[in-house]
Structures are given as C-alpha cells and as structure tokens.
Scaffold this active site. Structure first.
Site, mmCIF file in Angstrom:
data_model
loop_
_atom_site.group_PDB
_atom_site.id
_atom_site.type_symbol
_atom_site.label_atom_id
_atom_site.label_comp_id
_atom_site.label_asym_id
_atom_site.label_seq_id
_atom_site.Cartn_x
_atom_site.Cartn_y
_atom_site.Cartn_z
ATOM 1 N N ARG A 88 -3.673 -10.046 5.002
ATOM 2 C CA ARG A 88 -4.102 -10.133 3.589
ATOM 3 C C ARG A 88 -2.941 -9.617 2.745
ATOM 4 N NH1 ARG A 88 -6.296 -6.862 -0.253
ATOM 5 N NH2 ARG A 88 -7.877 -7.767 -1.604
ATOM 6 N N LYS B 177 0.818 -1.232 0.000
ATOM 7 C CA LYS B 177 0.000 0.000 0.000
ATOM 8 C C LYS B 177 0.844 1.271 0.000
ATOM 9 C CE LYS B 177 -4.394 -1.910 1.210
ATOM 10 N NZ LYS B 177 -5.362 -2.254 2.233
#
Ligand code: HH2
Length: 276
Positions: A255, A221
């Site tokens: 995740r 991210k």
C-alpha cells in the site's frame, strides 16, 4: 494465491500495488491534496496511469492523534469518489473502520473493505459477512489512533500480531466468510515503536504461516523518518526500499503513495526473480 473481491479475483502470483487516495484534509503525508471529489478522481487516474493495481480510498485520517470524523462527513467524502473510481476498471478498496460506511460502500459496489481495526467495531463483521464476495484486509492495531503511540509494549511483537490476525481471521471464517476473501496486514506504525516495526519487517516471513497473503504499508511512515532523518515529503526512496524488502520477504500487496517509483522498483525485483 488469489484474493477474492466483489468484482475481481485478484491473482497474487505477482505482487500488487495498492495506490492510496486520501480524501482528507489532515492525512499525515498528503492531507488536503485531494480532498474534493474532482481532485481525488484525478489522483485515482494518475495512480492508475503509473501502474497501480488497486485503489484504496479513505475519508478519515488514522495518523497518531487524528480527530475522528463524523459518519456523514466521511460518507460525503468517500461515496462520490467511490462512484467515479468504480468506473476505472480496477478493484476499489475503502479504508474505513465504521460499519455504517462499510454497508453503504458495499451496497454501491465497492470491491474491498480495508479496516485498520480488523472489523472489531460492532456491526463491522456483519457488514462483510452478509456480503457474498467482497474482499477484506484485516490489519493489526494496538489501541486506537488517539493513543496508540503512547509507549506501545509487547513481549514478542511478531507473535502477538500473528495471534491477533489468526483470531480475527477465525472470527470471520466462523461467520462463513471464505478465507480467499481475506488478506492480513501487520499494521506498520499502529501502536508500534520503530523497533517493533523493524522486527515485523525482519521477521515478516513468520506471518506467512497464517496462510493468507500479506498486505503491508510502509509508505512515508515515521519509522522511515526515524531511520533516514528525512521529513515526510522526502521519504520516497526509503518507502520504496521498505516495499521491496517486504515483497522479497513474502508480502503480496504493498500500500503506497508513490506508485510510479514503487512499480519501477518492483519490475526490477520481479525481473531478477527476487520476489519472495
Ligand atoms: N496505513 C494507513 C492507513 N490505512 N491500511 C492498511 N491496511 N495498512 C496500513 O498500513 C495503513 C492503512 C496510514 O497511512 P495514510 O493513509 O497515508 O495516512 P492517514 O491515515 O493519515 O490518512
């Protein structure tokens, strides 16, 4: 602690790795890599060979500014991959915010609904509550993917995320959903600045007071890019570091895109007794 899902009661005494399968042309880090059924299923098998415990299949990118995908297109992407993945012997999660997609995938045997919108669209709670045992991940998001990164502001991000997750969990349990079916996710990068995301990591333990396992997604991210200065295809070490930190601070499911690296790192952490 356990996570009850359609076919599996997942034991979370050891942290679990959820491998990401984006059947999309435009996901932020792997868009277009596995956007046909055969490529997506080959990717599922690769992630399992690398040690993934759960597969998370998504047919709509949620990156900031992503265009919404029409229902029929999302179904056409996801359903054939789901059918194949259900034969692989692990829990299969579907990453969607559309109630119609939830109904259809649950009907076909999906184990988990992973909703970045925490079942807030009309009909989404019904889809999960009317199913006898599917698992659900409720994630915090401020705003929606089109606008969520436009100057997000909180007085206390951890308290506000925590209040939101408590409320969404209560809404589901009132509907008769056993709390063992629910896991919670602070939603890294969804309507949050770099500082907000880092506060959610630093103070992650506060979210454990909610009483359900935490699922956390730091993989590749932009906050990791902001810290390291690395583009999205060079964020594996940063992603692994964030996954380890979150596990040490009590997360039970991570995740991730880079399953092999994460699994190795977790083995070391677990072997040393550092899992929180
Ligand atoms: N992050 C993304 C998508 N779904 N679900 C949960 N529960 N938690 C997350 O942090 C999360 C999520 C975004 O990552 P990715 O799927 O790689 O990208 P895209 O949305 O562009 O497909």
């Amino acid at each position: 602690m356990f996570w009850q899902t359609t076919r599996f009661r997942i034991d979370l005494s050891r942290p679990k790795v959820m491998g990401i399968v984006n059947v999309t042309p435009d996901s932020f880090s792997d868009g277009g890599r596995h956007d046909d059924t055969a490529a997506a299923l080959a990717h599922c098998e690769k992630l399992l060979a690398e040690g993934a415990d759960i597969l998370d299949i998504g047919g709509e990118s949620t990156r900031p500014g992503a265009a919404p995908v029409p229902l029929e297109q999302e179904l056409a992407r996801v359903l054939p991959v789901l059918d194949g993945a259900l034969k692989l012997g692990v829990p299969v999660s579907i990453d969607t915010l559309k109630p119609e997609v939830m109904w259809r995938v649950l009907e076909r045997g999906a184990d988990i609904v992973n909703d970045i919108n925490a079942l807030r669209l009309p009909g989404a709670e019904d889809a999960v509550a009317d199913h006898p045992s599917c698992g659900v991940c409720l994630m915090h998001m401020r705003g929606d993917p089109a606008t969520m990164q436009q100057r997000p502001a909180y007085d206390d991000v951890v308290a506000e995320v925590s209040d939101f997750l408590r409320e969404r969990m209560a809404a589901l349990t009132v509907r008769g959903v056993d709390s063992e079916r629910i896991v919670l996710d602070p939603g890294i990068g969804f309507g949050k600045s770099v500082e907000h995301n880092l506060a959610l990591l630093r103070r992650q333990r506060e979210l454990l007071a909610l009483g359900r396992p935490l699922l956390v997604g730091w993989s590749r991210k932009s906050t990791l890019g902001a810290i390291t200065g690395r583009p999205v295809d060079q964020r594996v070490p940063a992603s692994v570091a964030a996954a380890l930190a979150s596990v040490q601070l009590g997360a039970r499911i991570v995740r991730v895109h880079d399953v092999a690296a994460t699994v190795d790192a977790l083995k070391v952490w677990d072997g040393a007794g550092l899992v929180g």
